[in-house]
Design an enzyme around this catalytic site. Structure first.
Site, short mmCIF file in Angstrom:
data_model
loop_
_atom_site.label_atom_id
_atom_site.label_comp_id
_atom_site.label_asym_id
_atom_site.label_seq_id
_atom_site.Cartn_x
_atom_site.Cartn_y
_atom_site.Cartn_z
N LYS A 1 0.88 -1.18 0.00
CA LYS A 1 0.00 0.00 0.00
C LYS A 1 0.91 1.23 0.00
CE LYS A 1 -1.84 3.00 1.96
NZ LYS A 1 -1.60 4.39 1.51
N GLU B 1 9.99 1.95 10.34
CA GLU B 1 11.03 2.94 10.00
C GLU B 1 10.35 4.29 10.09
OE1 GLU B 1 14.09 2.24 9.49
OE2 GLU B 1 14.11 0.13 8.90
N CYS C 1 13.92 11.18 6.03
CA CYS C 1 13.82 10.78 7.44
C CYS C 1 15.15 10.95 8.16
CB CYS C 1 13.37 9.33 7.52
SG CYS C 1 14.37 8.25 6.51
N GLU D 1 10.68 16.96 13.98
CA GLU D 1 11.00 16.84 12.56
C GLU D 1 10.18 17.85 11.76
OE1 GLU D 1 9.54 13.14 10.84
OE2 GLU D 1 11.51 12.86 9.94
#
Ligand code: NAD
Length: 490
Positions: free
Chosen positions: A176, A251, A285, A384
């Site tokens: 997905k 992750e 990331c 972040e």
């Protein structure tokens, strides 16, 4: 460009007929539509993957057989590199040369796991146990049906990091992709079809996270969820998976530090610093988004950084020479803008950038931005931002730099810039992160483990660790002594 879902070797519309838009982030135009999977489609895909695993025999193929499929997929990806890269740029906005890398690395990932699949054929081995009346052998077996859920920042590459090792291990997959970037995942399905991968082994369901993703995570016949994405969704997936003990690898995000010592090569450092935060528009990331600079070189480094950041060519990712494309979506642009405004209102100095890039009528462009004078507990320093926004601070001592670098709930990556070997080793050992770069930022290798400490995730992708994610370990113990066991019957 494909529109349909790929389920059990067939291209199908969503059961409820729903579609979603593809928006080019460089022009804000709707350029395509694709099917948005419903829970019913998820059920069909998972059942197909289950059948392919349990009955059709994919799980019982040899590694050598699976390697042939993986190599065919790698070859077709390589042959279509230019075209797939163009799709990635259209969907995500990234500069075309970066998309070319991603696609090349995706092909390399399939090639690498083909080799590991072959090695699995010789993996079974005996181990010595403490009672020599028994013989024990260890084998590893594919763990089952995998639900792979991927983000929008490296669409084909993140899909490859999951699909290649899962297929190599003998698992079947329902992929997905992120709803913002579905085009290359559908092409991956088409490539698998062209490579004659048996029906049901790889299924690709485009659609929303809260509908298709959620149904996939909750499906009882899924054995494992492999997820790359944001922390909050990662936590939610872990909670859902706990219900029926699905295996999970996560992750997630990061706020990775770079520590610049006074003896660092300044020109090289500035180059890596820029690569570490402006590559892929900072939507990475592992972006080294918090930079700690020794006070004795702070002004000099900052001056060079601002000078170079001002020269970055911003533009449509498909135009030659573009180094910074648009952010992936309006939502992402709004989030990045809001994070910078919040920092500004909390007293941060905007050293450069800090606004939508001027000169564009359309497109989600944001200037390369550097923020200084941030408090250690400010959102900009701690959270972040996932955009081209670098936060900088100075430090006095090595101990202080290590302490501040480690003061984070994340632990994905970190970088150390110094010409002192002993210091590089000492500091890289002290940093609490899954990946530490010395005198560089961001290189990644299919052979090396990728993943984070703390809230940056659970588990490692790539290398043999990536394959382990899709295997169960079994002991087969035989009683080999001719005499009876003698416990009940003497
Ligand atoms: P996201 O969490 O919003 O979405 C990731 C995927 O999860 C998408 O496919 C989405 O559709 C799906 N999803 C959303 N809600 C879901 C739900 N309720 N159930 C199941 N699936 C659901 O993240 P994003 O915005 O696509 O990606 C950005 C984030 O990903 C950043 O935080 C970034 O740091 C992280 N990321 C991490 C790595 C890594 O290797 N550690 C790599 C790339 C991105």
């Amino acid at each position: 460009m494909r529109t349909k879902l790929y389920i059990d070797g067939q291209w199908r519309d969503a059961a409820n007929g729903k579609q979603a838009d593809v928006v080019d982030p460089a022009t804000e135009e709707v350029v395509h539509q694709f099917a948005s999977a419903s829970p019913e489609d998820v059920d069909l895909a998972v059942k197909a993957a289950r059948r392919a695993f349990d009955q059709d025999g994919w799980s019982r193929t040899t590694g050598k057989q699976r390697a042939q499929y993986l190599r065919r997929i790698a070859k077709i990806i390589g042959e279509r590199q230019q075209e797939l890269a163009a799709l990635e740029t259209l969907d995500n906005g990234k500069p075309l040369p970066e998309a070319m890398w991603d696609v090349g690395d995706s092909a390399g990932c399939f090639e690498y796991y083909a080799k590991l699949a072959e090695e699995l054929d010789n993996d079974e081995h005996a181990i010595a146990v403490s009672d020599d009346r028994f013989a024990c052998r260890i084998r590893r077996e594919p763990l089952g049906v995998v639900g792979a859920i991927t983000p929008w920042n490296y669409p084909l590459l993140m899909a490859s990091w999951k699909v290649a090792p899962a297929l190599a291990a003998g698992c079947t997959v329902v992929l997905k992709p992120a709803e913002l970037t579905s085009l290359t995942a559908l092409e991956l399905a088409a490539i698998a079809e062209q490579a004659e991968l048996p029906a049901g082994v790889l299924n690709v369901l485009t659609g929303s996270g809260s509908v298709a993703g959620d149904a996939l995570v909750k499906h009882k016949q899924v054995d494992k969820v492999a997820f790359t994405g944001s922390g909050p969704i990662g936590s939610q997936i872990m909670r859902e998976a706990a219900t029926d003990m699905k295996r999970v690898t996560l992750e997630l995000g990061g706020k990775s530090p770079m520590v610049v010592f006074e003896d660092a090569d300044i020109e090289a450092t500035v180059e890596w610093m820029m690569f570490g935060i402006f590559w892929n528009q900072g939507q990475v990331c592992s972006a080294t988004s918090r930079v700690l600079i020794h006070e004795s070189v702070y002004d000099k480094v900052l001056e060079r950084l601002v000078d170079e950041a001002g020269k970055i060519k911003i533009g449509n990712g498909k135009d030659e020479g573009t180094l910074l494309g648009p952010l992936v979506s309006k939502k992402q642009l709004d989030q990045v803008s809001a994070a910078v405004e919040r920092a500004r209102s909390e007293g941060a100095t905007v050293v450069c950038g800090g606004r939508r890039a001027p000169g564009f009528d359309k497109g989600y462009y944001y200037e390369p931005t550097v923020l200084a004078d941030l408090k250690l507990d400010s959102d900009a320093w701690v959270e972040e931002i996932f955009g081209p926004v670098l936060c900088v601070r100075s430090f006095k001592t090595e101990a202080e730099a290590i302490e501040v670098a480690n003061e984070s709930r994340f632990g994905l990556a970190a970088a150390v810039m110094t010409q002192d070997q002993a210091r590089a080793e000492r500091v890289s050992n002290a940093l609490r992160a899954g990946i530490v770069w010395v005198n560089c930022s961001q290189p990644g290798f299919t052979e090396a483990p990728w993943g984070g400490y703390k809230q940056s995730g659970i588990g490692r992708e790539l290398g043999p660790w990536g394959l382990d994610n899709y295997l169960e370990t079994k002991q087969v113990t035989s009683y080999v002594t001719p005499a009876p066991w003698g416990w009940y019957i003497k």
